[in-house]
Write a protein that holds these residues in place. Structure first.
Motif, mmCIF file in Angstrom:
data_model
loop_
_atom_site.group_PDB
_atom_site.id
_atom_site.type_symbol
_atom_site.label_atom_id
_atom_site.label_comp_id
_atom_site.label_asym_id
_atom_site.label_seq_id
_atom_site.Cartn_x
_atom_site.Cartn_y
_atom_site.Cartn_z
ATOM 1 N N TRP A 386 -12.100 54.477 -11.473
ATOM 2 C CA TRP A 386 -12.514 54.484 -10.448
ATOM 3 C C TRP A 386 -12.433 53.239 -9.563
ATOM 4 O O TRP A 386 -12.659 52.175 -10.191
ATOM 5 C CB TRP A 386 -14.167 54.721 -10.516
ATOM 6 N N GLY A 387 -11.497 53.489 -8.464
ATOM 7 C CA GLY A 387 -11.146 52.173 -7.582
ATOM 8 C C GLY A 387 -12.495 51.434 -6.979
ATOM 9 O O GLY A 387 -13.660 52.202 -6.989
ATOM 10 N N LEU A 395 -20.055 55.739 -3.827
ATOM 11 C CA LEU A 395 -19.916 56.252 -5.375
ATOM 12 C C LEU A 395 -20.619 57.009 -5.705
ATOM 13 O O LEU A 395 -20.466 58.241 -6.344
ATOM 14 C CB LEU A 395 -19.882 55.058 -6.325
ATOM 15 N N LEU A 396 -21.941 56.936 -5.530
ATOM 16 C CA LEU A 396 -23.082 57.782 -5.941
ATOM 17 C C LEU A 396 -22.992 59.200 -5.430
ATOM 18 O O LEU A 396 -22.930 60.165 -5.883
ATOM 19 C CB LEU A 396 -24.308 57.384 -5.716
ATOM 20 N N ARG A 397 -22.724 59.108 -4.028
ATOM 21 C CA ARG A 397 -22.610 60.325 -3.361
ATOM 22 C C ARG A 397 -21.641 61.185 -3.741
ATOM 23 O O ARG A 397 -21.297 62.402 -4.011
ATOM 24 C CB ARG A 397 -22.515 59.929 -1.706
ATOM 25 N N GLU A 398 -20.353 60.324 -3.711
ATOM 26 C CA GLU A 398 -18.978 61.258 -4.256
ATOM 27 C C GLU A 398 -19.065 61.790 -5.808
ATOM 28 O O GLU A 398 -18.772 63.025 -5.829
ATOM 29 C CB GLU A 398 -17.928 60.190 -4.123
ATOM 30 N N ALA A 399 -19.636 61.067 -6.540
ATOM 31 C CA ALA A 399 -19.474 61.318 -7.939
ATOM 32 C C ALA A 399 -20.625 62.044 -8.760
ATOM 33 O O ALA A 399 -20.429 62.792 -9.652
ATOM 34 C CB ALA A 399 -18.877 60.260 -8.702
ATOM 35 N N TYR A 400 -21.656 61.809 -8.065
ATOM 36 C CA TYR A 400 -22.884 62.218 -8.790
ATOM 37 C C TYR A 400 -23.930 63.068 -8.117
ATOM 38 O O TYR A 400 -25.024 63.205 -8.640
ATOM 39 C CB TYR A 400 -23.610 60.847 -9.645
ATOM 40 N N THR A 401 -23.579 63.886 -7.035
ATOM 41 C CA THR A 401 -24.364 64.513 -6.463
ATOM 42 C C THR A 401 -23.598 66.046 -6.377
ATOM 43 O O THR A 401 -22.265 66.118 -6.529
ATOM 44 C CB THR A 401 -24.526 64.184 -4.972
#
Ligand SMILES: Nc1ncnc2c1ncn2[C@@H]1O[C@H](COP(=O)(O)OP(=O)(O)OP(=O)(O)O)[C@@H](O)[C@H]1O
Ligand SMILES: Nc1ncnc2c1ncn2[C@@H]1O[C@H](COP(=O)(O)OP(=O)(O)OP(=O)(O)O)[C@@H](O)[C@H]1O
Ligand SMILES: [Mg+2]
Ligand SMILES: [Mg+2]
Lengths: 489, 315, 300, 700
Positions: A386-387, A395-401
């Motif tokens: 992850w860049g 990050l939270l929104r993109e990857a963990y929702t």
């Protein structure tokens, strides 16, 4: 200015040149040399004027009004006006540019030649970052094919920007040569021309830097950092960023990580200190197994009692989950130190006595290609790079929702109601302290049942020759601003 | 001879045609979605679909092949999918130029050296000098190119500073600069070629020295030098010429590793990039050009052999 | 003059074992007269020994991380030092001997199997069968090795299986060509025609009469192919299409060690030397075999 | 001219290093060649002829040494000379005419250049001068159009012309001594005869001395003044040629001469043979080298090497001889059987035919699709054209003709290795398919073949026993037990006079003659009715040849088989054959019984073949008919009578235009010629005056 001085940067070859679609460093480096942003997003996440001299935000946070710089011209001599800005942002929408991730839904219009107005469909705290997003480079009104090489005597006519450099020659996969734009609106550039030299091999870049053929390189593995530190004609840049590898388990139904105990077992079986020592010679920073990096110092909670290395516990958990010995394959790309990471992880896990791991490494492009049968998104257990992102929120929104599943970013298929709520809440607040508290809760949930291990946050390395002055490497290297660079001797 | 030439050329064209189908078929099997490869991980689905349509990727495959082939033979090699969609022909031709330059340089170093060593070894069959040459040339060929390249860079570029560590070939470089850049890659290529050519020459010498005509010539009273240079070498080098011509073909397309180590913009690197990005038009064009040179080198080898060998020339 | 009632107990043909032993013995004796070939033979034997017993001798497993012992230079404790991750390089090299046998050797063996069969058929039948086969082989041969490997491995993904497939596709035509021309030279020989005159089947003629005769050419070619296969695997590793970590494949080790060459040069030298030594050994041995077959015509 | 010998070898020894041991190849040899003398050197293969001949030039293989002896060239010892010094002599004073002319010429250079090179070097001629001289030399060896030939490359010439080139080269510097190492061995008899005439004249004209090496006693007898016989690296005898033939004193010479088949001998005789094989370097006996094979050896001969004595025999001739018993032979107290003995009586040829073949035809290299596309007028090779023949039970049909006349093709059609384009074959009165695959196992077992080259007749990876057993297994249809097969193997070995121990040997462990015996045994494994033998002795030494011929004769008697016996050697054919057919360019030109063919009248071609045979008796005048040039290519068969281009008796345009008719000379003796039988008889009883003419250039 030293007109005959050449600034030479080494990098991987760019693939997508379209300013609205490019994503990686060399592509961005090429584009931002030729084009300008409306606003400049600085490494510390502050936003400063660029082609826009100032802007106002309406009280309902739905209208952004930008005042444009006057007297700016494109490389072909035509003046820069609000029509160009409108065209640019409409094109971003048309080609569904990745910048839309930040921009969200909006409309753009130009009341006069020097003013541009954006109207948002909903409140969006990241909108201003979107205006300065990597792809939001201002192209000329009517450029339907920006950065497309054409046949004939003048193949580079489509590379027409207002930027500090104009493209003089471009040999795909080999090099790009830029000359400084004499009519540039900003401070004059302190050197005559710039070359981007394209390398396929990172060691070759370091060698070329060391033998004096390059002035700047970046993104090399920690092992090369040692070499550069030891050499006396080059300067090492070490930048703490939020860039990190993620070792993630899929959590959707029927997957390995459906059982929280398996997620926990993997965490307990991983010795993150050792990984940092072996792979980065201790140059990395250990985080909390959640995407909130220590670089976001204000948001980072160093009081979280993260679970350390405990092989017995790992085995006990597996036993409890009714697995006994966990047999599976660990997938990963061949970039950075991830191959080694996989090898060391395999050893760490297997040495607990309750894991039996195979490794499968793919060429980076193939691994991140969703149409490939085995790709980063579909495998059960994988390493993903992850860049750097300017804020933990992204990050939270993109990857963990839940929304990240459709976009191919939520690779662990992690859907946790509490997280969903917390992230939505954070999205609507601009108050740092509120966010900090939200993120502390997020950290706690990840500690409890997060499907990921983040072994460390690796520093980002860059290096310059010792004649380079005034280079501030950006966490997203491609956005490093070369305008302020000057060269000795 | 003319008939021979004609026959060979027809066979060359057939080979090229077969290869073009093979290559096209292979490229169709490449996994991965071109559009995604081009637009990257963060691309939106609509953008992907638009691109597919634009690139004609939704056409039936035989149609894609026919379109491509008819374009290719009429000189329209299409445009690349990536890197600013440049027209492919000038791009490939530029790289061919680079590859040729490196190939000739490598040949210029390796051929005289290899022939000299091979003749020396052949004349001293099974003596110590032969053994030394044999072991030394095998040792250098025993190391993969990226190891020899690495060692050369560390010694001659980073250590002694005699040559640059990379050969990135700026367009405005002088010939001298070019040579200096290309020296280390050329030596690396030489290492690969050396043992092969040496052994061929050596075997040719040994075979030829055993032939009765050498005795005849010696018993004419000719000085040894003349026996070797005028009579034996002339025939002993025939198989070597074939090997050299074939290595030339290899030098054009087979230097992928060396080009990578030295970042030289040759055909090999262009091809690797095309494979990685599934840039099919570029991949096909560059493979076809490589195969063409490879086949051409073989053709030239056969022709040279025929030309220098009266037995074939005069048939 | 007839002696039909006399019976002798001399067997008409010695057992296959006796024959093999005899062939082996003569070859060894002849090899031992050439110092260089002997060196080659010894090297190859040592490597075969290592391939079989290497893992038993090795002090560590190939993937074992020795705690606190990363990047140790060669010492009594770690004969060839330890690598960047703290694995014993000596042990990895020993384990790798088996790996080398496993990949390039199996691939070579398969190429030889297919190539020899195709070559025998093409050479023996000649005519249009030969013409068609030869054209097809030419077509395959016209694609440079690495190019084909790149495209193929891009297709099937980097895996041991893929590498084997690629090597087989690359080397089968080459072996077939060699065997074809050897067969072509043999098919008009008296003993082949005698076999036809006693109505032997084609398979019998190909595999029982011709094959032993082309065996020398086959042995030499296999040795050559084997060393190129080692090389190719290493190059594929460099291009990111090689075998998977943490395999102690020498090509892979060399390639991995490139990045840390400045800090841990031994990590590169040990496997590189092993490759070079094996290639030298195989070539010296095949040189020796070649001259024995060439000048003395046959083994027995 | 003084009496000093041109070259003299004194007590010369030569060793070869093999497997780190020095082995003696030439043992204390002495040899003298006087000015103007043509000295013959004969001996079986491996006796050291080439080694000695080259050593006289002081040319040694890299692994050879001269441990003792002297070589005096015009009184000067060559041994201490350095190679550099020898280069002055090589090519100018002593020249070599090598055996294999094609291999001895550099394929890369023009003929003219290769000859000119030597005169430039030794005579200091300029380039054009040397070239002119080369052309002149080519003219002297009677090559037509020498200017054009000088510009050709070696492979563009025929074998006979290549050999002429080597002699032109050797003579161009007017050397004192010529060394000719078997220069005609690889040529056809007809070509050989022409070349021998040429040598004789040229050597005399050039006033050079010559050493002529050959294994053929006939050639030596016709050409040389004095002969040295070698065996096992030693000189056995050295005698003026007439004496050697008329009063041989050495048992080896006597046996060698006796074993030659002669055209005049009847078919019902056995040739005297020399038993055993010549020893290899490593196993030479320490007594008399010939003792183990000598019919009159005493114990002394095995223990003590006889000295090489310079003697004067009872007739006063001066000779060299190496034998303990020469005196007994000289004074007639010891006789060695030399007359052919009566062969075992065999049943006379039967009346019915084992094989009848009609109108056989085969064409090779028919134009292919590609040729039709390129419209290349490529001619096919019509190798066998309309040939009919029949073979009676228990008889031998001899087939003769020059190289390329189609003999082998015909034989292979019959056994089925080539499928004829056309024709019919009947075997034992049953029709036989032309295609091998359609022939029954019974038919195969009735029809077997012995191949020309014994070296590739046996699979090197199988024992002799296995080769025989396999054949029995495949061809004998009755089920045989393992033991029965084994017994049959021993029977067969016994049949060809080999001991059972040979069953476990590999071909590499056999001599050429032994291999050929095994091949014969294999052919007889299934009691065939007809055995086809394609030049079964042409690759073998004279002494071995007689053994094989005897064996074939015995087997015919014992096994009751018929033969089709092919040879270019008319003497061998006559020894075995009852009927003979003569082939030329795919056609039969004459057929008849053995006597008929050998006597007047015969086809002019047969006449020429007979005339070319070198007779080992130097007192017998050789026939004088010589055939010009080579056999025309089978691609371009001449019109009319195929032989007209070379026929010494051509009568005019009719020969060129019309195919000659078969003429019956009585008693089923047929000749295909335009000349009527009576005229032929008249012509052949008087000698034609054959002019040596320049040879035409070979085609292609
Ligand atoms: N270079 C050599 N090294 C070892 N042995 C040799 C060499 N040349 C010849 N010989 C052996 O020496 C012996 C005599 O050989 P030489 O060639 O002189 O015989 P030859 O009478 O000319 O036979 P041929 O009729 O076959 O030509 C043979 O046994 C041969 O094998
Ligand atoms: N398989 C073949 N393919 C093409 N041409 C052939 C073949 N076999 C024989 N010929 C040609 O046919 C002609 C007759 O050849 P053949 O071998 O039958 O002659 P021969 O009388 O046995 O000669 P020799 O004495 O040389 O053995 C020659 O011109 C030869 O080149
Ligand atoms: Mg000889
Ligand atoms: Mg023949």
């Amino acid at each position: 200015a030293q007109d005959d001085a050449v600034f030479r940067a080494g990098m991987a070859p760019p693939v997508v040149l379209d300013p609205a679609l490019h994503t990686n460093d060399p592509e961005t480096a090429l584009n931002r040399a030729i084009y300008d942003y409306l606003v400049e997003v600085l490494p510390d996440a502050t936003v400063s004027p660029n082609l826009a001299t100032e802007w106002t935000i309406s009280d309902d946070l739905l209208t952004y009004t930008f005042t444009l710089r006057e007297g700016v011209t494109f490389h072909d001599g035509s003046p820069f006006t609000s029509a160009d800005v409108v065209f640019t942002f409409q094109r971003l929408q048309e080609v569904t540019s990745p910048a839309l991730n930040l921009l969200g839904e909006f409309e753009v219009s130009a009341p006069d030649a020097n003013t541009v107005v954006f109207t948002l469909a909903a409140v969006n705290a990241d909108f201003i970052y979107g205006v300065g997003a990597t792809q939001a480079l201002i192209i000329q009104d009517g450029s339907t094919e920006p950065n497309v090489i054409v046949e004939g005597d003048n193949p580079l006519v489509n590379f027409n920007g207002t930027g500090p450099f104009s493209l003089e020659s471009f040999s795909p996969g080999a090099r790009a040569v830029f000359t400084t734009n004499a009519d540039y609106w900003g401070a004059p550039i302190a050197f005559g021309s710039m070359e981007h030299i394209y390398f396929d091999d990172i060691v070759a870049q370091v060698d070329a830097l060391l033998s004096g053929e390059l002035d700047f390189i970046a993104k090399f593995p920690a092992a090369q950092a040692d070499r550069i530190e030891a050499a006396d004609n080059v300067v090492l840049i070490e930048l703490a960023t939020s860039q990190h590898p993620v070792i993630r388990l899929r959590t959707d139904e029927g997957s390995l990580g459906e059982d929280v105990r398996v997620r926990q077992a993997l965490k307990f079986a991983t010795d993150r200190e050792a990984l940092n020592d072996i792979l980065l010679q201790g140059r990395g920073v250990i985080g909390n197994n959640d995407p909130i990096a220590p670089v976001f110092s204000f948001f980072f909670d160093d009081t979280v009692d993260n679970r350390g290395y405990d092989p017995e516990m790992a085995c006990a958990l597996l036993e409890e989950a009714g697995i006994g010995t966990l047999e599976t394959t660990l997938y990963g790309p061949n970039s950075f130190e991830y191959e080694d990471l996989a090898a060391v992880l395999e050893q760490q896990w297997e040495s607990t006595g309750c894991f039996d791991i195979d490794i499968q490494i793919f060429e980076e492009g193939l691994y991140y290609d969703l149409s490939n049968p085995t790709n980063y998104f579909d495998v059960q257990l994988g390493i993903t790079g992850w860049g750097d992102r300017p804020s933990p929120q992204i990050l939270l929104r993109e990857a963990y929702t839940a929304s990240g599943i459709a976009t191919g970013f939520n690779e662990s298929r992690f859907i946790d109601e509490e997280i969903e709520a917390l992230v939505a809440q954070a999205n609507e607040t601009t108050d740092p302290e509120t966010r900090r508290q939200i993120y502390a809760q997020v950290s706690e949930i990840f500690r409890e049942r997060g499907p990921i291990i983040i072994p460390y946050f690796a520093p980002l390395f860059g290096a310059t020759s010792d004649r380079v002055q005034g280079l501030a490497m950006a966490p997203f290297v491609g956005r490093t601003d070369f305008r302020s660079v000057s060269l000795d001797g | 001879m003319a008939r021979y030439l004609l026959r060979r050329i027809v066979l060359l064209l057939i080979t090229l045609l077969i290869t073009s189908v093979v290559i096209f078929a292979l490229t169709q099997l490449l996994p991965g979605d071109v559009a995604r490869l081009i637009l990257g991980r963060e691309a939106q689905p609509q953008a992907l679909e638009d691109l597919r349509l634009e690139l004609g990727l939704n056409d039936p495959i035989p149609m894609q092949y026919v379109n491509w082939l008819s374009g290719f033979v009429t000189g329209d090699w299409g445009t690349s999918f990536t890197s600013g969609n440049p027209p492919i022909r000038p791009l490939v031709l530029e790289r061919v130029g680079n590859s040729l330059l490196l190939a000739f340089y490598a040949l210029a170093i390796s051929i005289p050296l290899a022939i000299f060593l091979g003749v020396l070894a052949g004349l001293n069959e099974n003596k110590w000098i032969d053994n030394v040459i044999s072991v030394v040339s095998l040792s250098v060929v025993g190391l993969p190119e990226f190891v020899t390249g690495l060692v050369l860079i560390n010694v001659f570029a980073l250590g002694l500073g005699w040559f640059p560590a990379s050969a990135t070939a700026p367009a405005d470089a002088t010939f001298g600069e070019m040579l200096s850049q290309l020296t280390l890659p050329a030596i690396t290529a030489t290492f690969v070629l050396l043992a092969y050519v040496v052994r061929m020459t050596r075997a040719g010498m040994i075979d030829e020295l055993k032939k009765p005509y050498v005795r005849t010539v010696t018993l004419k009273g000719l000085p040894r030098r003349q026996v070797i240079v005028k009579h034996v070498l002339r025939n002993a080098l025939l198989p070597t010429i074939t090997v050299i011509a074939i290595s030339f073909g290899w030098l054009i397309g087979g230097l992928i590793v060396i080009e990578n180590v030295f970042s030289y913009p040759g055909l090999g690197r262009l091809l690797t990039a095309a494979v990685e990005r599934k840039d099919i038009p570029l991949l096909q064009a560059s493979v076809m050009v490589i195969v063409f040179f490879f086949a051409l080198a073989n053709l030239i080898a056969d022709l040279l052999y025929a030309l220098l060998n009266p037995r074939i020339r005069l048939e | 003059m007839t002696s039909a009632n006399v019976s002798y107990d001399v067997p008409v043909q010695p057992s296959a074992l006796t024959q093999i032993r005899r062939t082996l013995f003569t070859t060894l004796r002849k090899l031992s007269r050439r110092p260089l070939s002997l060196v080659g033979l010894v090297i190859v034997l040592v490597f075969i020994f290592l391939a079989i017993f290497g893992p038993n001798i090795a002090p560590y497993r190939f993937d074992e991380l020795i705690r606190g012992a990363t990047r140790q230079p060669p010492s009594e404790l770690y004969l060839f030092g330890t690598d960047r991750l703290g694995r014993d390089v000596f042990s990895r090299v020993l384990w790798g001997a088996r790996e080398i046998i496993a990949l390039p050797a199996i691939a070579t063996a398969l190429s030889v199997l297919f190539g020899a069969t195709i070559g025998l058929f093409a050479g023996y039948f000649g005519g249009w069968i030969d013409e068609v086969i030869s054209r097809f082989l030419d077509g395959l041969l016209a694609i440079p090795a690495l190019v084909l490997a790149l495209v193929m491995l891009g297709t099937i993904g980097p895996s041991s299986f893929g590498i084997v497939v690629v090597i087989v596709i690359l080397y089968t035509p080459i072996v077939a060509r060699v065997i074809r021309s050897a067969t072509l030279n043999m098919r008009a020989l008296g003993f082949i025609e005698a076999a036809k005159l006693r109505s032997e089947s084609t398979a019998y003629i190909l595999f029982r009469e011709i094959l032993p005769g082309v065996l020398p050419a086959l042995v030499v070619e296999s040795a050559l192919r084997f060393s190129y296969a080692i090389f190719l695997t290493a190059s594929l590793g460099f291009l990111g299409l090689g075998v998977q970590p943490p395999s102690p494949d020498w090509g892979r080790m060399v390639n991995e060690a490139r990045e840390t060459f400045a800090q841990t040069p031994w990590e590169l030298w040990a496997p590189a030397a092993a490759i070079a030594l094996l290639v030298i050994g195989v070539n010296l041995l095949s040189d020796g075999l070649r001259s024995i077959f060439r000048y003395e015509g046959q083994l027995v | 001219m003084n009496d000093q010998p041109i070259i003299e070898a004194v007590d010369l020894c030569i060793d070869y290093r093999l497997n780190k041991r020095w082995l003696n190849a030439i043992q204390s040899v002495s040899l003298t060649i006087n000015p103007l003398e043509i000295h013959g050197l004969v001996g079986e293969s491996g006796s050291g002829k080439s080694t000695l001949a080259l050593a006289l030039m002081r040319y040694l293989a890299p692994n050879a040494r001269i441990p003792q002896g002297r070589i005096l060239f015009e009184g000067e010892d060559l041994i201490p000379k350095t190679t550099a010094e020898m280069r002055e002599i090589w090519g100018s004073q002593i020249n070599l005419v090598p055996q294999d002319a094609l291999a001895s010429l550099n394929p890369a250079y023009r003929i003219g250049e290769q000859i000119a090179e030597i005169t430039r070097l030794h005579k200091g001629l300029s380039k054009p001068e040397a070239w002119d001289r080369a052309v002149e030399m080519l003219r002297r060896v009677r090559i037509a159009d020498p200017e054009a030939v000088a510009r050709r490359h070696p492979h563009q010439l025929s074998g006979g012309m290549q050999q002429r080139v080597t002699i032109a080269m050797a003579l161009s510097t007017q050397p004192r001594l010529l060394i000719l190492d078997e220069p005609t061995t690889s040529l056809d008899v007809t070509t050989e005869a022409v070349i021998l005439d040429l040598f004789r004249d040229l050597i005399r004209d050039n006033e050079a001395a010559a050493l002529y090496v050959s294994h053929d006693l006939g050639v030596v007898a016709q050409l040389c003044d004095r002969v040295t016989v070698m065996y096992g690296g030693e000189v056995m005898a050295s005698t003026p040629v007439i004496e050697m033939y008329q009063r041989p004193l050495h048992p080896y010479t006597i046996s060698l001469l006796a074993s030659l088949p002669r055209p005049t001998e009847g078919a019902e005789t056995r040739l005297p043979t020399i038993d055993g094989v010549a020893p290899s370097l490593a196993e030479r006996p320490h007594g008399c080298v010939f003792a183990p094979r000598c019919p009159v050896a005493l114990d002394k001969c095995f223990d003590e090497k006889p000295p090489l004595e310079h003697i004067r025999d009872s007739a006063g001739t001066s000779r060299l001889i190496k034998c303990h018993r020469w005196r007994e032979i000289d004074d007639g107290t010891l006789a060695i059987a030399t007359t052919p003995v009566q062969a075992e009586a065999s049943a006379p040829p039967g009346q019915h035919y084992v094989l009848k073949a009609r109108d056989l035809d085969i064409t090779f290299e028919k134009p292919k699709l590609w040729d039709r596309i390129t419209r290349k007028q490529k001619k096919a090779v019509h190798a066998v054209d309309d040939v009919s023949l029949s073979i009676r039970a228990r008889s031998t049909l001899g087939l003769v003709g020059e190289s390329g006349s189609g003999k082998t093709s015909l034989a292979r059609i019959i056994v089925g290795l080539y499928t004829a384009d056309d024709g019919e074959i009947e075997l034992l009165d049953l029709p036989l398919s032309l295609d091998l695959h359609e022939r029954s196992r019974e038919a195969l077992s009735e029809l077997q073949m012995v191949f020309q080259n014994p070296n590739d007749a046996l699979n090197p990876y199988r024992t002799v026993g296995n080769a025989l057993a396999r054949t029995i297994n495949r061809l004998v249809t009755t089920d045989m037990s393992q033991a029965a097969i084994q017994r049959r193997v021993y029977e067969l070995l016994n049949l060809v006079r080999l001991t059972p121990q040979y069953a476990t040997r590999y071909p590499a462990e056999l001599s050429g003659g032994e291999k050929q015996r095994v091949a014969i045994a294999r052919a007889f494994a299934a009691n065939p009715a007809l055995v086809i033998a394609d030049e079964p002795t042409s690759a073998l030494d004279v002494s071995v040849q007689s053994v094989i011929l005897n064996l074939l004769k015995d087997l015919r008697a014992q096994e009751g088989a018929s033969y089709l016996f092919i040879s270019h050697n008319l003497s061998a054919v006559s020894y075995l054959a009852d009927w003979i057919i003569v082939m030329y360019l795919g056609h039969i030109v004459e057929e008849g019984t053995q006597e008929q063919v050998y006597n007047v009248p015969s086809h002019p071609y047969t006449e020429a073949l007979l005339s070319a045979i070198p007779n080992p008796d130097p007192t017998v005048e050789q026939g004088e008919i010589r055939l010009d040039g080579e056999v025309p290519s089978a691609r371009r068969i001449p019109s009319g009578c195929r032989f007209h281009t070379r026929c010494p008796r051509k009568i005019g345009a009719i020969c060129e235009d019309e195919t000659p008719p078969w003429r019956d000379a009585g008693d089923e003796h047929f000749i295909r010629c335009h000349i009527p039988i009576e005229e032929l008889i008249a012509l052949q009883q008087t000698k034609p005056d054959a002019q040596p003419q320049p040879v035409a250039q070979a085609e292609d």
